[in-house]
Each structure stands twice: as structure tokens, then as C-alpha cells.
Design an enzyme around this catalytic site. Structure first.
Site, PDB file in Angstrom:
ATOM      1  N   GLY A   1      16.839  -4.880  28.354  1.00 28.54           N
ATOM      2  CA  GLY A   1      15.808  -5.810  27.923  1.00 28.54           C
ATOM      3  C   GLY A   1      15.020  -6.427  29.061  1.00 28.54           C
TER       4      GLY A   1
ATOM      5  N   SER B   1      23.428  -7.343  37.740  1.00 27.11           N
ATOM      6  CA  SER B   1      22.873  -8.525  37.066  1.00 27.11           C
ATOM      7  C   SER B   1      21.717  -9.133  37.830  1.00 27.11           C
ATOM      8  CB  SER B   1      23.936  -9.614  36.833  1.00 27.11           C
ATOM      9  OG  SER B   1      24.949  -9.155  35.985  1.00 27.11           O
TER      10      SER B   1
ATOM     11  N   ALA C   1      16.428 -18.673  35.369  1.00 29.79           N
ATOM     12  CA  ALA C   1      17.337 -17.683  34.778  1.00 29.79           C
ATOM     13  C   ALA C   1      18.453 -17.286  35.742  1.00 29.79           C
ATOM     14  CB  ALA C   1      16.555 -16.439  34.374  1.00 29.79           C
ATOM     15  N   LYS C   2      19.634 -17.018  35.177  1.00 28.04           N
ATOM     16  CA  LYS C   2      20.742 -16.440  35.942  1.00 28.04           C
ATOM     17  C   LYS C   2      20.954 -15.001  35.500  1.00 28.04           C
ATOM     18  CE  LYS C   2      23.736 -20.255  37.371  1.00 28.04           C
ATOM     19  NZ  LYS C   2      25.129 -20.720  37.430  1.00 28.04           N
ATOM     20  N   GLY C   3      21.655 -14.240  36.319  1.00 28.12           N
ATOM     21  CA  GLY C   3      22.054 -12.892  35.930  1.00 28.12           C
ATOM     22  C   GLY C   3      23.084 -12.968  34.826  1.00 28.12           C
ATOM     23  N   VAL C   4      22.992 -12.059  33.844  1.00 30.73           N
ATOM     24  CA  VAL C   4      23.894 -12.172  32.693  1.00 30.73           C
ATOM     25  C   VAL C   4      24.706 -10.911  32.379  1.00 30.73           C
ATOM     26  CG1 VAL C   4      22.536 -13.929  31.533  1.00 30.73           C
ATOM     27  CG2 VAL C   4      22.070 -11.538  31.036  1.00 30.73           C
ATOM     28  N   GLY C   5      24.371  -9.771  32.949  1.00 26.78           N
ATOM     29  CA  GLY C   5      24.980  -8.515  32.498  1.00 26.78           C
ATOM     30  C   GLY C   5      26.429  -8.321  32.895  1.00 26.78           C
ATOM     31  N   GLU C   6      26.780  -8.695  34.111  1.00 26.14           N
ATOM     32  CA  GLU C   6      28.149  -8.398  34.574  1.00 26.14           C
ATOM     33  C   GLU C   6      29.212  -9.367  34.059  1.00 26.14           C
ATOM     34  OE1 GLU C   6      25.658  -6.080  36.462  1.00 26.14           O
ATOM     35  OE2 GLU C   6      27.669  -5.646  37.110  1.00 26.14           O
TER      36      GLU C   6
END
Lengths: 157, 744
Positions: free
Chosen positions: B473, B512, B695-700
Site C-alpha cells: 500500500g 518497514s 508516520a512510523k514504519g509498520v510492516g515488520e
């Protein structure tokens, strides 16, 4: 050694197609390579991931596991036939709204699994919806949004 | 904010739900495409004494056969140059590349691959990192000392990297402790198991230019690798991204792409290689298997005084990214806690397997399984609530990583409390074998070299140009950021991921950090485009550029919305204006890392007869900064949890005599819809200073806690502690039997 070819007539997404195919040609290769319907995906070629799910004669099948010749004289439904022109199928709308497609590779198969389920059970429970897509692997979503989308589409259709 | 923070469907969703997205095997490069097939070593370790290709070359329909003789004799590798694309004198794992063929169809290519004769002298092999460290273990790279390697890399025998971190005085820390706990854990190799196997299509044109359609997460590194392996200038290599059917870190390194290029060059025809599922399992870049030893000293009140940690990663037959991952593992090994005295040793060790890679949250689940299992053991032994023990030691703003980096925007305590509160909001159901577990973990999100372009079209719409492959996304979020800055709706923004010839250099879709890096570049470019828009509009509106605001596709004077021009007018006016078309490309790099916290809690029921674990509830709280698109963020968290639960309960690549014995989707068990529990997601949102619009990284983060959560919940349910993933029914039943035997 050439495999003998067989003349088959298949109705694909409402359109009759006649082709000579080798007897050992899979329905998946027939759809993708001969008809150019590349919406149906291959994930394993062994019937374990469900990415190639299509509906043949009203039943959900893994297109990699059956021969094109087995579809002779029958109706085949693929993701390309889901929308009615510009109008998306309720499942497609629900998948989009719920975030049920991430990478999108399992999505065509998931949509067809959802359609096969709703065709025979128009108002499934959450558990029935999960069973309906149990043969289709997804590695992105965790399945929750897909199940939710199937339930939403059931309400709409 | 108007667009950022909205749950908007993805910008490319229509193609995805209609089957129109073009994935790796769907590409039409022009002309009839040959089928390529790799020839792989069946032996985990063997000397190659002869390769005979004549019979394959004579087979009708075969258009090219290539081996190491068709490539420059180079070894490559970012940390250690220990990998040759095709094996020459030695095969180092069952799957090592020996040759490749291209033929008119797949059947002929497979037949040709079988006709290539290779003479092997089989050598002893080792697939366990711990065993590979033993003095008498078979040596994978006899000439390792002669290889180029990054300076200061501590290498010896099969150890291709050793990182040590010492903070404070660990002996003093243990002396101050009231209790000392020491445990060993093991985590096997697991595979990303994206649904689309690795695929590459290549053509070679008359000017000597290679075009490669790749389902890759790393376009620019792939271009560099192909150029290096074939010794070509980068202007002669063009990598075009396709849609990518899942990656999770498994599509960062080159696999079949160089073979497709060299086959296409030799055959003078386009070539496509699609890995079989079995090849994909055996020859790509899965998660490193870990052996871990954690020794922790605590006060009676639960305060940690010291941690001594040893981790051994089996990296596979080449160092790959294992060196970097083992160094990162050392930095994150103590978990999201303040530990005043530390000694961490992290070893990256050659083994006779495929080269492990950066599976989502590399090293994360392994470290958290060990660290958070031990935290649970400590809590029980000290009689402290597991949440309370973690709160007592949780890191806070201003704390430093073991490497000495100061951390800000830490929300460990709040995130953990959110998970605990959500779990406790529903009473525990009655029943003897029901249990609850909790675990917390962190990920550090950096930001890598990235650039992006933003332009205003003459009709007032906006285009973003990137070289970032979108899986999760990212494109939608980038469009939301630009829409926010330029005062337009998401429908007015078009994002294009271009190929390496046209796109500005963009970061990997990994770690991320894609949104942090690319979002940072898009934010800068959009702000510059806005400045240019204000400049053009100011002349027309006879106002100061600084007094102009952008909203609703118009530019207007602050406080006087009637004094306005539309963005369409600005887009057209700019062409006649001295400033010219409105466009900006901006870059970022080396962004300050921020921590991202995931705290999970689960309730399980364990059947003591069968060992089956049923997940009754699963709660995932995550510290995400500003959720640019909460729909995407939740999707990432739910999907990450499910992969983590697979690693917790059912997934493992297993080997017999050096060969993977479950390289198919029947025997390698990822979760199906029937295994998947609903996930209750809770977002902790505080804008992060170092992320674009907070925003922060979110995937990992969401993939990291589940194995520890399951271990702790299973212990709570039936009182057995599993130290070796996955937590299978067999292991639970065996442990329960042993426990009963000990009680008798």
C-alpha cells in the site's frame, strides 16, 4: 513426442471457444497461454495453493489439476468474467473496500472461491466463509479482511 | 489532516480485483518467449569434476545452454565476495546453480536440464550453524581468507562475521543480581512463502541492452547485480518492475534474473524463468535459523541488571545479508528494555543451505522468542505479573540502543498496556487448559537513499514518479501525502512506479522503511511543488506567495477564499510563466532511526491429549506514529501476525542429509483461513518526529512477537515450556508426558 491433440469446445465467461489442444494440456495453461486470460495465477502447479481457482460447471476447481479436455462442453468462469462490463461484481467491490487484496496474487482465486461459495450458499456464516476459502492460501492479509469481504458481498447480492 | 489518516482503498485496487494486474509470468516482452530452466546441484556439498552439456545442446528445441563459462569469472557479495553465480569447482548446497537452459517450451527445457551431466565427488556437509562452528566441521570456503571482505570483519573458518557489543560491565551486573537465569533456544529456518514464485523475463536487443522484467523488491540493487555479474555498464541494463505477488524480504537478492539475461543473450530470444514451488523453497533467501543463549540477571523486584547473549545464525552457503542481519541482531537482542550491562556475541556462520536473507523483521522473531520466553520465565519465578515485569524494564525516550544510538518517540509502555488492557477487557473463559501469554518487541526503522518526483499536470492533477515497488500500500500512502500537501483528493493523484531507466533512485521495499524514505522524498517534492504553485498563483492573485493556501483543488488567499485560482489554471499558467512547468524531484538519505513497538497478547486452549493449540483470542497493539492509511496499517498488522503465528506453531524448513524434505505447500504448513484467528488490532498513534507527517514504519513489528506470545500462552495453559520452534502438537504432548513422568 507430440501428445495427440483434441478438439474441445468450452464456454469461457459466457463465450464459446473451440480449440485444438494437446490431451495433457492443463486448463490453467489453456486459459493463460492459449486464451490469454492471465488473471488466473499459478502458485504451485500442484493443487495446494488455490491461486488458479476457477469455476467449472458450477464447481470450484484448481485449474492446474485438470486437463483442458475435461472442461470440454462445460462452462468455465474466471476472474475476467466477474464484472459486468464496467460494473464490478459485489465480491470485487467488497474486496476493494475491505482491503482484502494486498499483493493481489491470490485475489483472482479468492474471488472465484468466494463466488463458488455464494452461488451455493448466499448467506454464509463467518465459519462457512472461512471454509469456502480454506483451499486458497494468502500470505499477506491474514484472511480476516477476505472473510469480511465475502460476508459483505453476501449482504449486497 | 484531510487525506492522511483516511481509510482509503488502494490506488491500484481495480486492476487487482479484475485480474488485470501484470505479474511476473504475465509479461509479454515481444516475440516468442523461450522457457528457461535452472540445473541445480542435488548434493549439499560436493566437488564438481566435470560438466557435460553436449547432449542437452543437441536436443531439438534447445536454444541455449549456459554455465559459468558464459560469465566473467567473478565472485560477488556486499560484505564478503564469496558467491559465484554458477558453481564451478564446488557445489555448496542442494540447489546450488550449475547451469541453465532455454528451449521452445517448458517440457523441452526440463528434458534438456536432465541431459546435463555433472560429475560430483560428494563431501561431508553441515546445515546447523552451531555444528558448522565446531573445529572439525566441513569447511565451505577453503579459500575464505583470500576473499575480499569489508574491512574489520572478524572471520574464521565457517564464521564469516562476528559482532561483539559490550556495554557497562556484565560481570558486575551479574554480581549485583539477586537471581540469574540462563536458557537456550532454537529457531529453525522458515520461508517467506509468497504465493507468486520467483519469476524473471529477459530480452537482449541488438544494441547489447538487457531488459529484465522482474518481480523484485529492489530494482536498483538488482540492476547493479546484473551489471556486475555480466560485467555490463548500468546503462545497458534496464529493470522493469512487475506487480509482485508477495515478497516479505524474499525477493531482494538476484536469483534467476542473471540466468534469464545470459540465456537471452546466447539464444537471441526473450527468455522467461519461472521457479517451481520446490525450487523456490530450496534456492531463495529464507529466514536465518538461530541458536540462542540468554543469560539474564535480575533484582528481586524484577529490575534487569545484566544480559549476556550469544546468537548463532546459519547464513547458508554465502554470507549474503547475513552479516548485516547478525550485526542488527546484536543491536536488538536485549529487546525493548533498559539493560545497564550487556555482552552480546553474534556469529554469522556458513552452512550448506541456500543463502538466508531478510525475511520480514530479520532476526526479530528469533530474538523475541528467546528474550520474551525468558522474560516470562523470570516473571513466574519472581512472582511478578509478566506485564508488570516488562513495564518495570521497558525503554523510554532518551534511552540508548546497545550500539549507542539515542532513541526518541518510544511508546513501549503505552503499547504494552494497550495490549494488556484489551486482553483483560474480556474475562478468561472457564476451563483447565486455557492460558494467556504476552510479548513485546521493537524494530528500528531507518531511512535509506530515496528520491521521488512530483509534478502538476496542466489539468491540475498531480503525478508522482518513483522507483519503489509497492506491495503493502506504499503507493497509496505516498499519494495521500502528496494530496495532503497540495490540497487535492486522492483521485487527483497518480502514482507511477517506473523502471530503472526512468525512475529516480528509490529505496527497497523492505525493513518497514519504504514509506519513511519515499514518503520523506515525496513530502519534500510536494512541498517544493507547492512553493512553485504559490509563486505562479501569487502573480495572478496579486498576493504574497506565503499568504496562499491550497485546498479543494484551488489556491486562495488566506482569509479571502474568493480570491482564488484553480490548480488547473495554475497548471496552464505555469507554461506561460517565466518559472515554467511545476515539477520537483527531491531526495533523502540516512534518516534518523526510530523504534516501533509491537505488543501482543493471546488466549489459547491446548488439548493435552493431542497437543493441539486453539487460538481463542489474539490482540495486537502497535505504535505506528501517524497511520497514513489505517486500512493499510491494519492490513499489515493482521498479515504480519498470521505469518508470525505460522512460524510459532507450524512452519519449519526441515533437512535430511542436507536436503530440504518439505519443499512444497502440503508439507510446509502456512496458515490457511481455517487456522487463522481474528486479530484485534489496536493502534497507538503519536506523530513521530523522524517520519513523514509523523508516520512510523509498520510492516515488520507485527511478525516479531507471535512465537513468544504462543510459547508463553501455551505455558500458561498447560505448564510446559517449549524452547524450540515451532510449537507443534508433538512437542507439547512429549513435554506433557515428561512433566507427568517427573511428577510421579
Amino acid at each position: 513426442m507430440e501428445t495427440p491433440r483434441i478438439r474441445i469446445t468450452v464456454t469461457v465467461n459466457g463465450e464459446a471457444v473451440s480449440e485444438d489442444v494437446p490431451g495433457d494440456r492443463s486448463l490453467l495453461d489453456f486459459l493463460r497461454d492459449d486464451l490469454g486470460l492471465t488473471g488466473t495465477k499459478e502458485g504451485c502447479g500442484e493443487g495446494e495453493c488455490g491461486a488458479c481457482s476457477v469455476i467449472v460447471g458450477g464447481r470450484l476447481v484448481d485449474a492446474c489439476l485438470i486437463f483442458a479436455a475435461e472442461a470440454d462442453g462445460r462452462n468455465v468462469e474466471t476472474v475476467e468474467g466477474l464484472a459486468d462490463g464496467e460494473v464490478l461484481h459485489p465480491l470485487q467491490r467488497a474486496f476493494a473496500a475491505a482491503g482484502a487484496a494486498q499483493c493481489g496474487y491470490c485475489t483472482p482465486g479468492m474471488l472465484m472461491a468466494g463466488k463458488a461459495l455464494l452461488d451455493r450458499n448466499p448467506s454464509p456464516t463467518r465459519e462457512e466463509a472461512a471454509h469456502g476459502i480454506a483451499g486458497n492460501l494468502c500470505r499477506c492479509t491474514g484472511y480476516g479482511t477476505i472473510i469480511q469481504a465475502v460476508m459483505e458481498a453476501a449482504k449486497e447480492s | 489532516m484531510r487525506v492522511v489518516g483516511q481509510e482509503l482503498p488502494r490506488v491500484e485496487i481495480l486492476e487487482k480485483v479484475t485480474g488485470q494486474s501484470v505479474f511476473g509470468a504475465d509479461v509479454l516482452p515481444g516475440g516468442r518467449v523461450l522457457a528457461g530452466k535452472m540445473v541445480l546441484s542435488p548434493h549439499p556439498h560436493a566437488r564438481i569434476t566435470a560438466i557435460r552439456t553436449e547432449r542437452a545442446e543437441r536436443l531439438p528445441g534447445v536454444k541455449a545452454v549456459v554455465t559459468a563459462a558464459d560469465l566473467p569469472a567473478i565472485r560477488y557479495g556486499r560484505f564478503v565476495r564469496d558467491e559465484a553465480y554458477f558453481a564451478t569447482t564446488k557445489a555448496r548446497y542442494a540447489g546450488d546453480r550449475i547451469a541453465a537452459v532455454a528451449a521452445v517450451d517448458e517440457e523441452t527445457a526440463e528434458e534438456a536440464a536432465r541431459l546435463i551431466e555433472v560429475d560430483y565427488e560428494v563431501l561431508p556437509s553441515v546445515t546447523s550453524g552451531l555444528e558448522a562452528m565446531a573445529p572439525d566441521a566441513p569447511l565451505l570456503h577453503e579459500d575464505y581468507a583470500d576473499y575480499w571482505a569489508q574491512p574489520d570483519l572478524d572471520r574464521r573458518g565457517n564464521v564469516c562475521g562476528h559482532k561483539q557489543i559490550v556495554r557497562g560491565d556484565v560481570e558486575r551486573g551479574f554480581a549485583e543480581a539477586d537471581r540469574i537465569f540462563e536458557h537456550r533456544f532454537h529457531v529453525p529456518m522458515v520461508h517467506q512463502t509468497y504465493i507468486e514464485p520467483h519469476t524473471a523475463t529477459a530480452r537482449f536487443d541488438a544494441s547489447g541492452k538487457a531488459t529484465v522484467w522482474a518481480s523484485s523488491l529492489a530494482l536498483f540493487p538488482l540492476r547493479a547485480a546484473i551489471a556486475q555479474i555480466l560485467r555490463m555498464p548500468m546503462t545497458k541494463v534496464r529493470v522493469i518492475p512487475t506487480e509482485i505477488g508477495g515478497g516479505f524480504g524474499g525477493k531482494l537478492s538476484p536469483t534467476v534474473e542473471p540466468a534469464a539475461v545470459v540465456l537471452a543473450r546466447k539464444a537471441r530470444r526473450p527468455v522467461r524463468i519461472v521457479m517451481s514451488r520446490s525450487e523456490d523453497f530450496q534456492t531463495t533467501n529464507p529466514r536465518h535459523p538461530f541458536h540462542l543463549r540468554y543469560k539474564t540477571g535480575v533484582k528481586h523486584d524484577g529490575t534487569i541488571t545484566a544480559r549476556e547473549i550469544e546468537v548463532v545464525l546459519g547464513t547458508g552457503f554465502s554470507a549474503g545479508s547475513g552479516v548485516m542481519i547478525s550485526q542488527g541482531a546484536a543491536v536488538r537482542a536485549p529487546g525493548p528494555y533498559r539493560v545497564p550491562n550487556l555482552k552480546i556475541d553474534s556469529y554469522c556462520v556458513y552452512t550448506n543451505t541456500s543463502t538466508c536473507g531478510a525475511y520480514r523483521g530479520p532476526a526479530g522473531p528469533q530474538l523475541a522468542f528467546a528474550s520474551e520466553s525468558q522474560m516470562d520465565i523470570i516473571a513466574r519465578e519472581l512472582g511478578i505479573d509478566p506485564v508488570e515485569l516488562r513495564l518495570r524494564n521497558a525503554m523510554v525516550d532518551g534511552d540508548e540502543t546497545p550500539a549507542g544510538a539515542r532513541l526518541e518517540d518510544v511508546h513501549a509502555k503505552e503499547t504494552l498496556l494497550k495490549a494488556a488492557e484489551a486482553m483483560n477487557a474480556v474475562p478468561r473463559p472457564p476451563g483447565n487448559n486455557v492460558g494467556r501469554g504476552v510479548a513485546m518487541a521493537h524494530w528500528l526503522v531507518g531511512g535509506m537513499a530515496s528520491s521521488a518526483g512530483v509534478k502538476l499536470n496542466e489539468d491540475g492533477t498531480v503525478a508522482i514518479l518513483t522507483g519503489l515497488v509497492d506491495l503493502s500500500g506504499a503507493s497509496t500512502s505516498l499519494a495521500q501525502i502528496a494530496a495532503e500537501v497540495l490540497g487535492v483528493s486522492l483521485d487527483d493523484v497518480h502514482v507511477r512506479t517506473a523502471d530503472t531507466d526512468f525512475a529516480p533512485h528509490s529505496t527497497l521495499s523492505a525493513g518497514s522503511q519504504a514509506l519513511k524514505s519515499m514518503g520523506g522524498a515525496v513530502l519534500l517534492a510536494a512541498r517544493e511543488a507547492k512553493r512553485q504553485i504559490q509563486q505562479v498563483a501569487a502573480d495572478k492573485l496579486e498576493a504574497d506567495p506565503g499568504d496562499l493556501e491550497l485546498d479543494g483543488n484551488t489556491v486562495f488567499v488566506k482569509g479571502s477564499p474568493e480570491r482564488a485560482v484553480t490548480l488547473r489554471e495554475v497548471g496552464q499558467m505555469a507554461l506561460e510563466h517565466a518559472r515554467g512547468p511545476i515539477v520537483s524531484t527531491q531526495s533523502v538519505s540516512q534518516l534518523t532511526p526510530h523504534p516501533a513497538i509491537a505488543a501482543h497478547a493471546a488466549e489459547v486452549e491446548v488439548d493435552p491429549e493431542t497437543g493441539r493449540v486453539r487460538i481463542l483470542r489474539y490482540v495486537a497493539a502497535q505504535d505506528v506514529g501517524t497511520a497514513v492509511n489505517p486500512l493499510s496499517v491494519r492490513g499489515q498488522i493482521e498479515g504480519g501476525v498470521m505469518q508470525g503465528l505460522g512460524q510459532a506453531l507450524s512452519e519449519a524448513c526441515t533437512f535430511t542429509d542436507g536436503k530440504m524434505d518439505n519443499a512444497n505447500l502440503l508439507d510446509y504448513k502456512i496458515f490457511s483461513a481455517l487456522d487463522a484467528p481474528p486479530v484485534e488490532v489496536h493502534l497507538v498513534q503519536h506523530p513521530c518526529a523522524s517520519g513523514p507527517l509523523g508516520a512510523k514504519g509498520v510492516g515488520e513489528p507485527p511478525i516479531i512477537p507471535p512465537p513468544a506470545v504462543m510459547a508463553n500462552a501455551v505455558y500458561d495453559a498447560v505448564g510446559v515450556r517449549i524452547h524450540d520452534l515451532p510449537i507443534t502438537p508433538e512437542k507439547i504432548v512429549k513435554a506433557l508426558k515428561a512433566k507427568r513422568a517427573a511428577q510421579r
